[in-house]
Design a protein around this motif. Structure first.
Motif: not given
Length: 242
Positions: A85-105
């Motif tokens: 979450v911190l990294r999405i906020r800092a970079e103001r984008s959502v990578s495939r890996g981050q989206a996958a982690i959100l979904k899995a979490y």
């Protein structure tokens, strides 16, 4: 650190399979990796280093905690979600890996504000979930801006991504009136595209009615980020088909 794990091979394989199914999400054409190994998941939690700067180190305990959770089919560690979450906020984008982690979490650690309908592999066209739909709207608004101003350096994403997810009622009316100006400009250069984007936007706004939440909590922001990511990938796929 080391740990000793004792269960049958069949249980281990089943737990791994469950984990990879939860992580499975639509991926960009340029991403050749079907699976996200643990080291890539951990890498999604650290910011890309600036040129010449030393790369950040991931949380040293995270990899071990994450691996144990996967092997035992236990809930994922909260530090995984917090760092992403911190990294999405800092970079103001959502990578495939981050989206996958959100979904899995949220599949493994369920939360009432992130219903199963938004935790899909690809875009859920039929969802009326407000935060997810707002994320989709934001992606369409960004597409409208980019189509009207090709090569624009700073998009609404750079300026408003975080505030749109956190306080939609304060941001979306402004972004929608901006999009109307962009659509007007686009009608002059590409009428067909302007009509298609306007229709897409209107359809999503109709699902929301006048329903812009004043504030969205962290899980709701996660649903927003997933809606944004899924809509973006659907747009890229359409481009490739065309």
């Amino acid at each position: 650190g080391r740990f000793f794990w004792q269960k049958s091979f069949g249980v281990l394989m089943r737990n791994l399979q469950n984990h990879y199914e939860r992580l499975n999400i639509v991926r960009p054409a340029y991403d050749p990796y079907p699976l996200l190994p643990v080291w890539r998941m951990v890498r999604e939690t650290i910011r890309k280093p600036l040129p010449g700067a030393r790369p950040q180190e991931p949380n040293p305990r995270l990899a071990g905690d994450l691996l144990l959770a996967i092997l035992n089919d236990n809930p994922y560690p909260a530090t995984l979600l917090d760092s992403v979450v911190l990294r999405i906020r800092a970079e103001r984008s959502v990578s495939r890996g981050q989206a996958a982690i959100l979904k899995a979490y949220y599949l493994k650690n369920p939360h009432p504000d992130v219903p199963k309908e938004v935790l899909t592999v690809g875009l859920n066209e039929g969802s009326t979930h407000i935060p997810y739909t707002l994320g989709r709207v934001f992606s369409v608004l960004e597409a409208i801006q980019s189509a009207a101003n090709p090569g624009v350096k700073t998009t609404i994403k750079d300026k408003y991504f975080n505030s749109a997810a956190a306080t939609p009622a304060a941001i979306f009316p402004l972004l929608i009136s901006l999009a109307q100006k962009h659509l007007k400009k686009l009608r002059g250069s590409n009428t067909g595209l302007a009509i298609a984007l306007d229709k897409q936007l209107t359809d999503l706004l109709n699902r929301l009615g006048e329903n812009y939440p004043t504030r969205m909590n962290l899980p709701q922001q996660g649903a927003f980020q997933l809606g944004y990511y899924q809509q973006l990938q659907a747009r890229y796929q359409k481009k490739e088909e065309n």
